[in-house]
Design a protein around this motif. Sequence first.
Motif, PDB file in Angstrom:
ATOM      1  N   SER A 350     -16.596  25.505   0.375  1.00  0.00           N
ATOM      2  CA  SER A 350     -16.629  27.033   0.283  1.00  0.00           C
ATOM      3  C   SER A 350     -18.145  27.208  -0.321  1.00  0.00           C
ATOM      4  O   SER A 350     -18.850  26.234  -0.408  1.00  0.00           O
ATOM      5  CB  SER A 350     -15.565  27.621  -0.412  1.00  0.00           C
ATOM      6  OG  SER A 350     -15.956  27.398  -1.661  1.00  0.00           O
ATOM      7  N   SER A 358     -16.639  32.423   1.640  1.00  0.00           N
ATOM      8  CA  SER A 358     -15.885  32.539   0.279  1.00  0.00           C
ATOM      9  C   SER A 358     -14.536  32.267   0.584  1.00  0.00           C
ATOM     10  O   SER A 358     -14.000  31.968   1.568  1.00  0.00           O
ATOM     11  CB  SER A 358     -15.953  34.170  -0.211  1.00  0.00           C
ATOM     12  OG  SER A 358     -15.345  34.967   0.747  1.00  0.00           O
ATOM     13  N   LEU A 359     -13.691  31.906  -0.728  1.00  0.00           N
ATOM     14  CA  LEU A 359     -12.373  31.433  -0.348  1.00  0.00           C
ATOM     15  C   LEU A 359     -11.587  32.553   0.018  1.00  0.00           C
ATOM     16  O   LEU A 359     -10.647  32.473   1.092  1.00  0.00           O
ATOM     17  CB  LEU A 359     -11.915  31.433  -2.112  1.00  0.00           C
ATOM     18  CG  LEU A 359     -12.545  30.446  -2.924  1.00  0.00           C
ATOM     19  CD1 LEU A 359     -11.891  30.381  -4.548  1.00  0.00           C
ATOM     20  CD2 LEU A 359     -12.273  28.900  -2.199  1.00  0.00           C
ATOM     21  N   ILE A 362     -12.139  32.350   3.898  1.00  0.00           N
ATOM     22  CA  ILE A 362     -11.582  31.166   4.338  1.00  0.00           C
ATOM     23  C   ILE A 362      -9.933  31.473   4.648  1.00  0.00           C
ATOM     24  O   ILE A 362      -9.619  31.219   5.805  1.00  0.00           O
ATOM     25  CB  ILE A 362     -11.734  29.855   3.356  1.00  0.00           C
ATOM     26  CG1 ILE A 362     -13.188  29.468   3.579  1.00  0.00           C
ATOM     27  CG2 ILE A 362     -10.765  28.925   3.930  1.00  0.00           C
ATOM     28  CD1 ILE A 362     -13.535  28.440   2.372  1.00  0.00           C
ATOM     29  N   VAL A 376      -9.565  23.211  -0.578  1.00  0.00           N
ATOM     30  CA  VAL A 376     -10.821  23.362  -1.197  1.00  0.00           C
ATOM     31  C   VAL A 376     -11.489  22.379  -1.780  1.00  0.00           C
ATOM     32  O   VAL A 376     -10.923  22.281  -3.085  1.00  0.00           O
ATOM     33  CB  VAL A 376     -11.064  25.041  -1.572  1.00  0.00           C
ATOM     34  CG1 VAL A 376     -12.424  25.136  -2.057  1.00  0.00           C
ATOM     35  CG2 VAL A 376     -10.431  25.850  -1.031  1.00  0.00           C
TER      36      VAL A 376
END
Length: 586
Positions: A350, A358-359, A362, A376
Amino acid sequence: MNKDQVADILTEIGVLLELKGENPFKTRAYQNGARALEGLSEPLEKVVSEERLDTIPGLGAALQQKITELVTTGRLLYYEELKASLPAGLLTLLEIPGLGPKKAKVLYEKLGISDLVLLKAACESGSVAELAGFGKKTQDNILKGMEFREKYASRHQLHHALAVAEPLLQALRDHPDVSRCSTAGSLRRSKEVIGDIDFVVSSKNPNSVIAYFVQQPTVLNILAQGDTKASVIVSGGIQADLRVVSDSEFPFALAYFTGSKEHNIVMRQRAIARGLRLNEYGLFRSSEETRDPNLLENCQTEDDIYQKLGLTYVPPELREDHGEFAAAEKGDLPRLIEWTELKGSLHNHSTWSDGRQSLEEIVESMNELGMSYWAVTDHSKASFQAHGLTSERVREQIIAIREINLKLQSEGIDFQLLTGSEVDILGEGRLDFDDDLLAELEVVVASIHSGFTASESEMTRRIIAAVENPFVHMLGHMTGRLLLEREPYKVDQHAVIDACAATGTWIELNASPFRFDMDWRLWQYAKSKGVKCVINCDAHRVEHAGFLRLGAGIARKGWLSKQDVINTLPLHELRRELGKKRGQEI
Ligand code: DGT
Ligand code: CA
Ligand code: CA
Ligand code: ZN
């Protein structure tokens, strides 16, 4: 050494002799000898051990002696000395289209050109044009040939080949004169790199299909266009070959052009053993080569061909003469994994390290794609060039992921991120984070990103020490290779697999088309040891989720089924498996 290898060496000896300007009869004797061996219908080893080489037409006493030496010792002193007597780069000149041994010899003798770099410089300076028998036109052709080779004659990554092949296949399907069509060759077999793309089509009107094919928008250049086939260069510089056959020939042409060559050879031998003949046109009731339609066995599909040869259907990915015949004879081929059975990827990046998204981004993309989970596993601190995380940052990320997951749960969304790390394996197999931190993470991938030049034994020790850590779930990209770019580092993969089997550690099949690592050729061994596979995207961008499909193709090539692959499990079962090595019961 088998007959093909021996024949290749004889051919090369012929070329080397020609480069040295030897008597043309001697040169031709080697070429004829190579051809005689290629036509041999029994194992060469057998002929040699029974001292029957003299019964093969076209092999003089000198050649018989050399073949015997090659088959029995695997080496030939004469060949080695001959090779050593010429500059190593000289043979590469012959890879240029239109440049044969005679011209190469002149270039070497008159201008001292012994490799491609010197050849290019000499062409550009104009000195090649001045040689007797060359001229400006030949020089220009050599330059064009070199350009072609650099740009086109290379091999290609699977995703590049698929990106052009799929629209072309769709276009063929859409043509009203096309009855059946398929990709063939290495692409259909899902090889890790592709030489050229092959299509097989059946049609009553081949000319219209061929004319339509060569006019497709991605076609850059037409190399050949005939009544039954065409070869073109498509975007990306990849060659694509099309064969058009009648519908009754289709299954045979498809099987033949799917290959592999090694697989085809065994198929042909099985046909012969049953009093039949198999070629690209059919399976014939005949004891010699024929295309006589009256002798044709009735086969509508490839499946029928396999049945007639006493085999269950062999999926294209397995057609490598890698054990498929023994298994298909007994009906023992595995049911291969489908990419749609994959529920997530356990090695991804990430923006916290070197990933693009970004998280939150995602989560949105992977949930949209129908994934159930996504680990991650950003880089650890030693991978500073990839913005590896410090242990403090990892702990911050764990908190961030927990918050995101709680939010997803409260909204009733059936998707979760998993916390994790791709932790660097350092010298002596030490890990870049201590066990306390690793124990806090749900998914730990251990990978080598440095010290690639270590010896095989050192590298093997390093990796085995890492997989022995109870918090390491899986080994990332086993050999560090980058296909067509970087050679693998040296490692005893069998020893590593054994260590993974002993410790309950999984091995990644890195699904990035740059890696496909561990190699498909080793999965049968890993499977036999009970080692599980994880097909990971190693995603640095959300689009890399598409690698799962490619990775599944390579896993199929490695004979893997759904039950061999961890990330086919639903989340609750995955969690249980993740706890096992750590001795946790869930
Ligand atoms: P590539 O293109 O280098 O990635 O690999 P393939 O397997 O696609 O090879 P290609 O395009 O040269 O030929 C397609 C298939 O046609 C090949 O897998 C098997 C068949 N084939 C071609 N040449 C021969 C041959 O000389 N003998 C046999 N038995 N089969 C051949
Ligand atoms: Ca091909
Ligand atoms: Ca081809
Ligand atoms: Zn990595």
